[in-house]
Motif scaffolding. Structure first.
Motif: not given
Length: 867
Positions: A552-553, A574-578, A726-735
C-alpha cells in the motif's frame, strides 16, 4: 724672390691661418660643451653659447630667441655684447619685437629649421629691425636653430659691424655647438626628470600606507619605506634572507610557527616567482599582540630579461583579520543556537566574544522574566559573583540601574559614572566594591518590539561608549535576541506539544506535522507509539512512510504527493508494519497549510489506530460465516432425516417381498402368480426409491440450462477478491493480481465461475496460513491463449500438492485438510467441465501449488447475440 716663391709663401700663410682657425673652432666647441654641461637650465646654457661664440669669433652681438608657451611666435631671450655698449638701442628694438614663423631672421630660421646668413641686414627685405641695425652699424648676421628632434627649442643670432659673405665653416661650427647644446640640454632634462621622478617616488613611498620593500638578487635591501618599517618594527638591516623571519618576527597564519625563509614572498620574488595574497602574522617588541599583513610580490628584471631582484608590497590587514575572526566567532555562536545549545552556554560565549574585542571590557546579559517586571541572570562570566547575585531577580523601573532602566524605558541608557548617577543609587556601594565606574545598557528587543532582556558593558574608568563599542552592542543585542527568541519559541513548542499530547491521549489520536521543504517531521508521543518510533528518533516523511505496508506504500505516496501538489487534503486507510512484525490498521487524515505567498508550508494531520475495529469486523464476519455453516449443517441433517424416511418404506417393502419369495422357494410349492406379484411389488418399490433419489438430486443439482452471459474474467476476479477481502486481511496475507488486459471474453454463469474462484482462493489462503505473515502471498493471474481461450491461474506459496499424483485432489472425498470433506475441488472441476473448459493442478517450481483452468473464448455469433 720670383713670382712662384711669392705664391708659395702666400699659400703657406693661408694654410697656417686655416689650421689656426680650425684649432680655435675645435677649442671653442670643447669649451662651450664643458660649460654648457655645467649650466643649470636652457637660459644659462644659451648665455654660455652666446658669450663664448662672440669672444672666440669676434662678432659684436649675440641674441637668443625662444618660442612662447603657445608656440605662436618668438620672444627675445638672453643677449651678449662683445665689449660694446652702443648696441643697447638694437637690443631694445629686439626686445620689443615678436617674430612669427618666417618673419625676420629668427622667424625665417624657426620656420625652415635651417641656418640662415645675411650679408647686410640693413638692405635685407625681410629684416624688420634694419633701421635699428643701421643706427648701431650692424651689417652681417647669421641665425642658427637649436633643435631637439624635429622641435626648435631656440634660435640664436650673431651680428658683426661689417658686411660679410657666408662663412660655411663658421656656420658649421656654430651649428655643431647648437647640436651639442641640444644633447647637453636633453641630458639635463633627463636628469631633471629622473630627479623629479625620484622625488615623486620617494614622496609616494613615504606617504604610502602599504609597506614596500625592494632587494637585489643577493638579498640586500634597496628600498624599505616608512610603512614597512612601522609594520615590521625596524628598517633595512644587513641580514641574510635566512634570518628575516627571526629578525622581523614573521610567522605562519597559525601565529606560532616561524615563516619558512625559503617561502617568504620576497625570497620567492628574488627567485623569479610571482606571489599573490600571502598572509603573514608579524609579532615584535613594538607590536606584542601582533599584526597581520597581506603580501604581493614580483621579480625585478633588467633590460636583458634576467632577474635582478624582487619587490614586495605589504598591506596591513590587522583590522580585516580581526573582523574576520570576529565574524567567525559570531558564526560559531549562531551555530550553537542552531545546534540547540543551552541558552546559558550561548549567552556566555557571546559575552566572552564581545569582551575579547576590547581591553578592560566586561559585559553582561540579563533576561526579562515572564512577569515582565523582574530580571533574571543570563550571562556575566567576568563580573563578581556578589554583583551577579544582587542583580538577579531585581525589578525593572525608571531608576533601577542601567539595565533595569533600559528595559523599562525600552531604549539605551548610558551612565558615565555609576558613583554619582541617580539611576545607580540602590547599587552604588556594590558597584564601588566591584570596581565598576561606568555602565551603558541596551534593551534586547524581539522583531515584534517586545523586551527580551538587556546587554550591558562595564568599565573601570568614567566615560561613555566609543563608536566601536556601540557597534559591538548592536551586534550583541541582535545575536542575543535570536538566541532568546529561539529559546522562548522552543519553550512554547514544548508546552504546545504537551497540550497536544494531552489532547491526543484523551482522544486516542496521534498528531503529526510534516515539513516538506526541510524533509523533517514532528509526531506526538501517541503517534510515535503507534508507528513504533523512539521518543528521540529524528523523523522524516520517508521514515514515516517506510512503516506503511509495502503493498500500500505506493498508493500512500501518490495520495501524499497529490495533496502537496494541490494544497488540498490527504486521507488514507492502510496498514502499518512495525519493526517487530506486528501489523496495525490506521486511518490517516491531513491538510496542507500555506505561507503568506501561497507556497506549501507544512502538512498537519492525525492518525487513528483502527486495528481493534478492524479485528472486531473480521471476528463478526467469521461469526457470520460460522452461523451460515451451522445452518447448512442443520439443513443437511433435516434433509438426511427426510431422505432416510422417504427411502425407508420402499426399501422395507422390497426386503419383505424378497424374504417372502425366498420362503416360497425354500418350501418348493411356488405359486407362479404369487411370485410374479411379489416381483412386481419389488420393481415398483425400487422405482419409488429411485424417484426419491432423483428428486433429491434434482434438489441439489445445478440446472444445466442456467442462464449464461458474456463475462470479462478480470472483472469477475476483482469482484471475488472484494468478497474475500476480510479473510485476506484477517489472515494477514497478500493477494496480488497480474491481469492480461487483452483477455478474450468467455460465456459462462457468473455465480458458478465466482464459486470456482472462491474455492481456489480460499484453498490458497489455507495453504499459506502456516507461513510467517511476510511470506503469505497469493498470485492470481490471467492470460490470453491466442485469443481462443482465457486462462486463469491461482498460485500459492504453501507446502504444495501430493508429489505422487497432484491431480487426485479432484477425486471424490480427497482432502489435504483435516476438516475438509473432499468435495470442493470435485465440484470445481464439474463446473469448469460443464462450461467446456479444463482445470489442472501442479506443484510450482520453487514451492507452493498452482491451479490453472481454461475457458473457451466466446464465439463471434455469441457476441452478436449478446449484443
Amino acid at each position: 724672390m720670383n713670382e712662384r716663391d711669392k705664391i708659395s709663401q702666400r699659400s703657406g700663410e693661408h694654410r697656417e691661418m686655416a689650421e689656426s682657425s680650425r684649432e680655435e673652432q675645435l677649442s671653442l666647441l670643447q669649451t662651450i660643451t664643458m660649460e654648457v654641461a655645467a649650466a643649470s637650465d636652457l637660459s644659462s646654457a644659451l648665455e654660455v653659447v652666446l658669450r663664448r661664440t662672440c669672444e672666440k669669433t669676434g662678432w659684436a652681438l649675440g641674441q637668443a630667441w625662444v618660442p612662447n608657451k603657445g608656440k605662436t611666435h618668438l620672444d627675445c631671450g638672453p643677449v651678449w655684447f662683445c665689449g660694446k655698449t652702443d648696441l643697447e638701442g638694437f637690443r631694445a628694438a629686439s626686445e620689443a619685437s615678436h617674430f612669427l614663423p618666417g618673419t625676420g631672421l629668427p622667424g625665417r630660421v624657426w620656420k625652415s629649421k635651417r641656418p640662415a646668413w645675411i650679408e647686410d641686414v640693413t638692405v635685407d627685405g625681410n629684416f624688420p629691425r634694419n633701421k635699428a641695425a643701421a643706427k648701431v652699424g650692424l651689417k652681417a648676421a647669421v641665425g642658427i636653430p637649436i633643435l631637439s628632434g624635429d622641435e626648435v627649442l631656440a634660435v640664436i643670432e650673431f651680428f658683426v659691424q661689417e658686411a660679410r659673405t657666408e662663412d660655411e665653416r663658421l656656420v658649421k661650427v656654430i651649428t655643431a655647438i647648437a647640436a651639442q647644446l641640444d644633447l647637453v640640454m636633453e641630458r639635463k632634462r633627463a636628469e631633471e626628470k629622473l630627479s623629479s621622478t625620484n622625488e615623486i617616488l620617494h614622496s609616494i613611498l613615504s606617504s604610502m600606507g602599504d609597506g614596500v620593500i625592494v632587494a637585489d638578487e643577493q638579498g640586500n635591501f634597496l628600498v624599505f619605506n616608512p610603512a614597512a618599517e612601522r609594520m615590521f618594527g625596524r628598517g633595512a638591516t644587513q641580514t641574510a634572507s635566512s634570518e628575516w623571519s627571526h629578525q622581523y618576527g614573521l610567522y605562519l597564519p597559525d601565529r606560532v610557527t616561524p615563516f619558512p625563509p625559503d617561502q617568504l614572498p620576497l625570497t620567492r620574488s628574488i627567485r623569479g616567482e610571482g606571489v599573490n595574497n600571502v598572509e603573514i602574522f608579524v609579532r615584535h617588541e613594538k607590536a606584542p599582540n601582533g599584526l597581520w599583513t597581506r603580501v604581493n610580490g614580483r621579480p625585478l628584471r633588467g633590460s636583458d630579461g634576467k632577474v635582478s631582484g624582487g619587490v614586495i608590497v605589504c598591506r596591513d590587514i590587522t583590522e580585516v583579520k580581526k573582523e574576520e575572526f570576529f565574524l567567525f566567532d559570531q558564526s560559531r555562536v549562531l551555530e550553537m543556537i542552531a545546534a540547540n545549545a543551552s541558552l546559558s552556554e550561548v549567552l556566555t560565549s557571546l559575552v566572552l566574544l564581545m569582551e575579547g574585542q576590547a581591553d578592560g571590557l566586561r559585559c553582561s546579559i540579563l533576561l526579562l522574566n515572564r512577569d515582565g517586571k523582574h530580571v533574571r541572570h543570563g550571562a556575566a562570566p567576568n563580573l563578581p559573583e556578589a554583583y551577579v547575585k544582587a542583580v538577579d531577580g531585581a525589578p525593572i523601573g525608571p531608576r533601577n540601574g542601567s539595565c533595569g532602566t533600559a528595559m523599562y524605558l525600552r531604549k539605551p541608557v548610558v551612565v558615565k559614572d555609576v558613583l554619582t548617577d541617580p539611576l545607580w543609587a540602590d547599587y552604588r556601594k556594590l558597584a564601588e566594591i566591584c570596581g565598576l565606574r561606568a555602565c551603558w545598557s541596551t534593551p534586547i528587543l524581539s522583531p515584534q518590539g517586545d523586551v527580551l532582556g538587556s546587554f550591558a558593558m562595564y568599565r573601570e574608568e568614567t566615560r561613555g561608549p566609543y563608536p566601536e563599542e556601540l557597534r559591538l552592542t548592536q551586534i550583541a543585542t541582535h545575536i542575543a535576541g535570536i538566541a532568546i527568541e529561539r529559546q522562548r519559541a522552543q519553550e512554547m513548542l514544548r508546552e504546545r506539544e504537551a497540550r497536544i499530547n494531552l489532547a491526543a491521549e484523551s482522544a486516542d489520536l496521534a498528531f503529526w506535522v510534516i515539513y516538506p521543504g526541510q524533509n523533517t517531521a514532528w509526531m506526538s508521543d501517541k503517534g510515535r507509539a503507534i508507528y513504533g518510533f523512539d521518543s528521540n528518533q529524528a523523523l522524516t516523511r520517508d521514515l514515516i512512510c517506510s512503516r506503511v505496508h509495502s503493498d500500500e506504500r505506493a498508493a500512500v505516496h501518490a495520495a501524499f504527493d497529490h495533496a502537496c501538489a494541490s494544497l488540498g487534503i490527504f486521507e488514507s486507510e492502510h496498514r502499518l508494519v512495525l519493526p517487530y512484525g506486528k501489523t496495525r490498521w490506521v486511518i490517516v487524515r491531513g491538510r496542507c497549510l500555506q505561507d503568506e505567498h501561497g507556497d506549501l508550508l507544512e502538512l498537519i494531520g492525525v492518525t487513528i489506530d483502527v486495528s481493534a475495529q478492524k479485528q472486531s469486523e473480521l471476528q463478526l464476519q467469521i461469526q457470520r460465516e460460522e452461523m451460515s455453516h451451522l445452518n447448512r449443517v442443520a439443513l443437511m441433517g433435516e434433509m438426511t432425516a427426510s431422505v432416510a424416511h422417504e427411502l425407508n418404506q420402499p426399501l422395507t417393502a422390497i426386503a419383505n417381498n424378497a424374504s417372502a419369495a425366498r420362503r416360497f422357494l425354500e418350501r418348493g410349492n411356488i405359486d407362479p402368480a404369487l411370485l410374479q406379484q411379489l416381483l412386481q411389488d419389488m420393481v415398483a418399490d425400487s422405482q419409488r426409491a429411485g424417484e426419491v433419489i432423483r428428486g433429491i438430486r434434482a434438489l441439489v443439482q445445478k440446472d444445466k440450462n442456467i442462464a449464461r452471459s458474456v463475462l470479462n474474467l478480470n472483472a469477475v476476479i476483482a469482484d471475488t477478491l472484494r468478497l474475500v477481502s476480510s479473510d485476506i486481511v484477517l489472515r494477514e496475507s497478500v493477494v496480488t493480481t497480474e491481469m492480461d488486459q487483452h483477455l478474450p471474453p468467455v460465456e459462462a454463469a457468473p455465480v458458478q465461475i465466482q464459486q470456482v474462484l472462491l474455492n481456489l482462493i480460499m484453498n490458497a489462503l489455507d495453504a499459506v496460513e502456516a507461513l510467517p505473515p511476510a511470506e503469505r502471498r497469493i498470485i492470481v493471474s490471467t492470460r490470453s491463449l491466442n485469443g481462443e481461450a482465457a486462462e486463469v491461474s491461482v498460485r500459492d506459496f504453501g507446502s504444495g500438492l501430493p508429489k505422487d499424483r497432484p491431480d487426485k485432489v479432484f477425486d471424490h472425498f480427497f482432502s489435504t485438510k483435516q476438516t475438509g470433506m473432499g468435495m470442493g475441488l470435485t465440484i470445481v472441476r464439474s463446473i469448469i467441465e460443464t462450461h467446456g473448459g479444463k482445470i489442472t493442478a501442479e506443484n510450482a517450481p520453487d514451492r507452493g501449488a498452482r491451479f490453472v483452468f481454461h475457458l473457451p473464448a466466446v464465439r463471434s455469433d455469441s457476441k452478436s447475440e449478446a449484443a
